[in-house]
Structures are given as structure tokens and as C-alpha cells.
Design a protein around this motif. Structure first.
Motif, PDB file in Angstrom:
ATOM      1  N   ILE A 219       0.667  -1.022   0.076  1.00 20.69           N
ATOM      2  CA  ILE A 219       0.109   0.420  -0.010  1.00 20.69           C
ATOM      3  C   ILE A 219       1.045   0.839  -0.395  1.00 20.69           C
ATOM      4  CG2 ILE A 219      -2.073  -1.347   1.426  1.00 20.69           C
ATOM      5  CD1 ILE A 219      -1.357   0.180   3.769  1.00 20.69           C
ATOM      6  N   TRP A 220       0.107   2.707   0.059  1.00 18.90           N
ATOM      7  CA  TRP A 220       0.879   3.548   0.019  1.00 18.90           C
ATOM      8  C   TRP A 220       0.587   4.597   0.826  1.00 18.90           C
ATOM      9  CZ3 TRP A 220       4.902   5.075  -3.969  1.00 18.90           C
ATOM     10  CH2 TRP A 220       5.118   3.425  -4.671  1.00 18.90           C
ATOM     11  N   LEU A 221       1.388   5.297   1.543  1.00 20.01           N
ATOM     12  CA  LEU A 221       1.077   6.249   2.691  1.00 20.01           C
ATOM     13  C   LEU A 221       2.606   7.614   2.011  1.00 20.01           C
ATOM     14  CD1 LEU A 221       0.119   6.562   5.156  1.00 20.01           C
ATOM     15  CD2 LEU A 221       2.058   5.720   6.369  1.00 20.01           C
ATOM     16  N   ASN A 222       1.294   8.748   2.461  1.00 21.12           N
ATOM     17  CA  ASN A 222       2.164   9.853   1.800  1.00 21.12           C
ATOM     18  C   ASN A 222       3.398   9.491   1.116  1.00 21.12           C
ATOM     19  OD1 ASN A 222       1.532  11.155   4.264  1.00 21.12           O
ATOM     20  ND2 ASN A 222       3.176  10.252   5.812  1.00 21.12           N
ATOM     21  N   GLY A 223       3.472   9.275  -0.240  1.00 21.09           N
ATOM     22  CA  GLY A 223       4.081   8.854  -1.524  1.00 21.09           C
ATOM     23  C   GLY A 223       5.212   7.731  -0.825  1.00 21.09           C
ATOM     24  N   ALA A 224       4.894   7.111  -0.090  1.00 20.49           N
ATOM     25  CA  ALA A 224       5.904   5.753   0.041  1.00 20.49           C
ATOM     26  C   ALA A 224       5.426   4.358  -0.267  1.00 20.49           C
ATOM     27  CB  ALA A 224       6.702   5.715   1.157  1.00 20.49           C
TER      28      ALA A 224
ATOM     29  N   ALA B  53      -4.800  -7.977  10.202  1.00 19.31           N
ATOM     30  CA  ALA B  53      -3.867  -7.072   9.016  1.00 19.31           C
ATOM     31  C   ALA B  53      -2.849  -6.159  10.096  1.00 19.31           C
ATOM     32  CB  ALA B  53      -5.341  -6.107   8.236  1.00 19.31           C
ATOM     33  N   CYS B  54      -1.750  -6.788   9.570  1.00 20.68           N
ATOM     34  CA  CYS B  54      -0.228  -6.001  10.179  1.00 20.68           C
ATOM     35  C   CYS B  54       0.368  -5.449   9.706  1.00 20.68           C
ATOM     36  CB  CYS B  54       0.409  -7.396  10.811  1.00 20.68           C
ATOM     37  SG  CYS B  54      -0.231  -8.291  11.919  1.00 20.68           S
ATOM     38  N   PRO B  55       0.399  -3.814   9.622  1.00 23.01           N
ATOM     39  CA  PRO B  55       1.129  -2.943   8.622  1.00 23.01           C
ATOM     40  C   PRO B  55       2.078  -3.151   9.341  1.00 23.01           C
ATOM     41  CG  PRO B  55      -0.141  -1.959  10.665  1.00 23.01           C
ATOM     42  CD  PRO B  55      -0.190  -3.155  10.545  1.00 23.01           C
TER      43      PRO B  55
ATOM     44  N   ILE C 291      -2.589   3.201  10.234  1.00 19.96           N
ATOM     45  CA  ILE C 291      -3.601   2.580  10.689  1.00 19.96           C
ATOM     46  C   ILE C 291      -4.370   2.683  10.523  1.00 19.96           C
ATOM     47  CG2 ILE C 291      -4.822   2.244  13.065  1.00 19.96           C
ATOM     48  CD1 ILE C 291      -1.980   2.951  14.404  1.00 19.96           C
ATOM     49  N   PRO C 292      -5.221   4.121   9.675  1.00 15.18           N
ATOM     50  CA  PRO C 292      -6.014   4.258   8.926  1.00 15.18           C
ATOM     51  C   PRO C 292      -6.690   3.639   7.753  1.00 15.18           C
ATOM     52  CG  PRO C 292      -4.985   5.859   9.551  1.00 15.18           C
ATOM     53  CD  PRO C 292      -4.892   5.189  10.371  1.00 15.18           C
ATOM     54  N   VAL C 293      -5.298   3.801   6.875  1.00 15.55           N
ATOM     55  CA  VAL C 293      -4.938   3.529   5.895  1.00 15.55           C
ATOM     56  C   VAL C 293      -4.879   2.007   5.708  1.00 15.55           C
ATOM     57  CG1 VAL C 293      -3.101   3.356   3.636  1.00 15.55           C
ATOM     58  CG2 VAL C 293      -3.459   5.973   5.382  1.00 15.55           C
ATOM     59  N   THR C 294      -4.887   1.207   6.428  1.00 20.59           N
ATOM     60  CA  THR C 294      -4.798  -0.468   6.784  1.00 20.59           C
ATOM     61  C   THR C 294      -6.157  -0.342   6.726  1.00 20.59           C
ATOM     62  OG1 THR C 294      -2.161  -0.800   7.662  1.00 20.59           O
ATOM     63  CG2 THR C 294      -4.232  -2.934   7.607  1.00 20.59           C
ATOM     64  N   ILE C 295      -6.510  -0.106   7.747  1.00 23.87           N
ATOM     65  CA  ILE C 295      -8.091  -0.387   8.014  1.00 23.87           C
ATOM     66  C   ILE C 295      -8.868  -0.214   6.275  1.00 23.87           C
ATOM     67  CG2 ILE C 295     -10.400   0.439   8.704  1.00 23.87           C
ATOM     68  CD1 ILE C 295      -8.740   0.923  11.162  1.00 23.87           C
ATOM     69  N   ASP C 296      -8.973   1.123   5.414  1.00 23.95           N
ATOM     70  CA  ASP C 296      -9.503   1.036   3.989  1.00 23.95           C
ATOM     71  C   ASP C 296      -8.803   0.007   3.509  1.00 23.95           C
ATOM     72  OD1 ASP C 296     -10.781   3.267   5.075  1.00 23.95           O
ATOM     73  OD2 ASP C 296      -9.135   5.309   4.817  1.00 23.95           O
ATOM     74  N   THR C 297      -7.387   0.263   3.289  1.00 22.16           N
ATOM     75  CA  THR C 297      -7.098  -1.104   2.011  1.00 22.16           C
ATOM     76  C   THR C 297      -7.550  -2.143   2.655  1.00 22.16           C
ATOM     77  OG1 THR C 297      -5.176  -0.006   1.812  1.00 22.16           O
ATOM     78  CG2 THR C 297      -5.054  -1.944   1.379  1.00 22.16           C
ATOM     79  N   VAL C 298      -7.943  -2.815   3.495  1.00 19.98           N
ATOM     80  CA  VAL C 298      -8.171  -4.229   4.104  1.00 19.98           C
ATOM     81  C   VAL C 298     -10.015  -3.865   3.096  1.00 19.98           C
ATOM     82  CG1 VAL C 298      -8.747  -5.694   5.342  1.00 19.98           C
ATOM     83  CG2 VAL C 298      -6.536  -4.712   5.527  1.00 19.98           C
ATOM     84  N   ARG C 299     -10.887  -3.383   3.692  1.00 18.69           N
ATOM     85  CA  ARG C 299     -12.136  -2.900   3.777  1.00 18.69           C
ATOM     86  C   ARG C 299     -12.588  -2.594   1.596  1.00 18.69           C
ATOM     87  NH1 ARG C 299     -14.589   1.951   6.914  1.00 18.69           N
ATOM     88  NH2 ARG C 299     -16.408   0.805   5.729  1.00 18.69           N
TER      89      ARG C 299
END
Length: 277
Positions: A1-6, A56-58, A74-82
Motif C-alpha cells: 500500500i502507499w502512505l505519504n508517497g512511499a 492486518a499487520c502494517p 493504521i486507518p490506511v490499512t483499514i481502508d485498504t482491507v475494507r
């Protein structure tokens, strides 16, 4: 997944019973400092199978603590899995071990995300009086800590702070295994923490003052000064029942004589039949 361009890594597990027609609980799990998302996911797989939930373990990039902007994962992980699986948005949980057990405490109590509950597992708590912990939060908390964990004393102090504020908090003190999840009963202990999250918050012991065992009914009676009540229990927190819910000013000591429970209530002594109150 992506977070802040990484690009970031998330390791997840879906039980074999998964059916997209149904909605499933989600457990977001934060690995310990020095650990990996994949390793933590692997030890949580039996728990996922037992509760029929998705884990889900980031991954923290340096295998460290998820502080500051890192918590955005944390919220990005949740949104990705959802976005990939059928998730019950009312049953999303957060857990974390060691340094990220501390993050679970801090982040969860702030209610940045509406978790169903949080489970700090052997959290590494250095400063239990720190203002980073919102002890006035109504976030349900189930603490899993070993009796000889590295900072068990500080964890219990933070637990006491939460109790004093009337927080929705329970405590599972595990066997003396130390600061680890590498022991056979790990899944069983986590199951117990999930079970305790299901307890009715109104039936928890808040500022307990006295306890008395009744041989007639096989029950324990517990007086609580925080909400001025007496509860009855068989020792299992989920068995708690209200025995006296009103009419007490400041219940303290308890004693049973024959079939009457006596309570020292401020400047009075009051009596209640152990079966009928």
C-alpha cells in the motif's frame, strides 16, 4: 500500500471460511520494535481462525515504533482491507505488542478511529502518568499483560488511572511468561481479552472497596465506591450482576451474618438478604 508517497507493506490473513456474502471483524495488529508485520501476523493466525476474523499487520519501515505520522498507516490499512474484503465496520479492533502496545494505548484512547475496542498486549509503558493517555476516554480497553512483564507495574498504574476515571477497561493478567508472545497459551490469552471486551461496562468493578464470599449462594459480593453499588459475581467478570444499584451513599466494608449482607454505608449500616436484596 502507499502512505505519504512511499510504498508500505501490510501482512494480512483471511480465514479459510471467508465468504464475501458475510461481513467479518478486522483486527489491526502492530508488531513489536524489532519485529515484523509478517511474523506478528503468523502468530495471530490461530486467533483469527478461532474468532473468524481478518488480521492486518502494517510494517513500520525501520521495524520500530509507530509514532507521529507513522500512525497514519493504521486507518490506511483499514481502508485498504475494507476495499478488498467484506468487513464489518462496527467490529474493527486494534492491538499491539511492546512499544506498539504503548502506541495501541495512546492512539486508541484518543479515539482517532472508532474501534470496537483495543487490546494493548504486554505494552511497554515507561510513564503511566503521561498526559498522552486520555484516561477520560470511553474507548473499550482490554489489557493483556504477563505478571512478570518488563513494565507490568507501570501498566497496572495506568490501569488504575483508567479505573479511577470510570473508564471501560478490563485486565487479563497472564501467566509469568515475560515480555513475549512465544508460549503455547498465547492464543488462549488473546481470546480471553476479546471475551472481556464483551462485558457490559456498567457491570465492571470501579473502585472496589470490599469483597465478601457467601457460602449460601456461592457468590462474591463486591462494594464499589465509584458508582455506589454492590455487585454479585461468581468470579468470572462476565457473570457480574447488579445486586444493589441505588440507595447507597458510600459503601465500604461488607460482612455476611446468616442470610443477610451488611454494608458499612457512610454513617449507617444497612442489610440486604443475600438472595433477594
Amino acid at each position: 500500500i502507499w502512505l505519504n508517497g512511499a510504498e508500505r507493506t501490510v501482512a494480512w490473513y483471511v480465514p479459510s471460511s471467508y465468504d464475501p456474502a458475510n461481513e467479518y471483524p478486522l483486527l489491526v495488529a502492530l508488531h513489536f520494535c524489532g519485529g515484523t508485520a509478517e511474523g506478528y501476523r503468523n502468530v495471530l493466525m490461530p486467533l483469527a481462525d478461532s474468532l473468524n476474523l481478518i488480521v492486518a499487520c502494517p510494517q513500520e519501515p525501520s521495524n520500530g515504533q509507530m509514532t507521529g505520522t507513522e500512525t497514519q498507516i493504521i486507518p490506511v490499512t483499514i481502508d485498504t482491507v475494507r476495499g478488498r474484503y467484506s468487513i464489518d465496520s462496527t467490529r474493527v479492533y486494534l492491538t499491539g505488542f511492546s512499544c506498539n502496545g504503548q502506541v495501541t494505548f495512546e492512539y486508541g484512547l484518543k479515539k482517532i478511529y472508532p474501534f470496537r475496542g483495543i487490546i494493548p498486549y504486554n505494552p511497554y509503558i515507561e510513564f503511566p502518568a503521561s498526559p498522552v493517555y486520555d484516561v477520560t476516554s470511553d474507548m473499550p480497553v482490554s489489557i493483556c499483560v504477563a505478571s512478570n512483564d518488563l513494565t507490568v507495574g507501570n501498566t497496572l498504574l495506568l490501569y488504575d488511572r483508567l479505573l479511577q476515571q470510570g473508564a471501560d477497561v478490563t485486565l487479563n493478567i497472564m501467566k509469568p511468561v515475560g515480555h513475549t508472545y512465544d508460549f503455547p497459551e498465547f492464543t488462549a490469552e488473546m481470546l480471553e481479552c476479546f471475551r472481556l471486551l464483551g462485558q457490559d461496562p456498567s457491570l465492571r468493578f470501579r473502585s472496589p472497596e470490599s469483597v465478601e464470599y457467601d457460602t449460601l449462594t456461592g457468590s462474591y459480593f463486591v462494594s464499589t465506591s465509584y458508582d455506589r453499588r454492590i455487585l454479585r459475581t461468581d468470579g468470572d467478570p462476565l457473570s457480574n450482576q447488579l445486586f444493589v444499584s441505588s440507595g447507597l451513599a458510600f459503601p465500604l466494608g461488607l460482612a455476611i451474618l446468616d442470610s443477610t449482607l451488611y454494608v458499612a454505608d457512610s454513617s449507617h449500616v444497612k442489610g440486604f438478604h443475600v438472595k433477594t436484596a
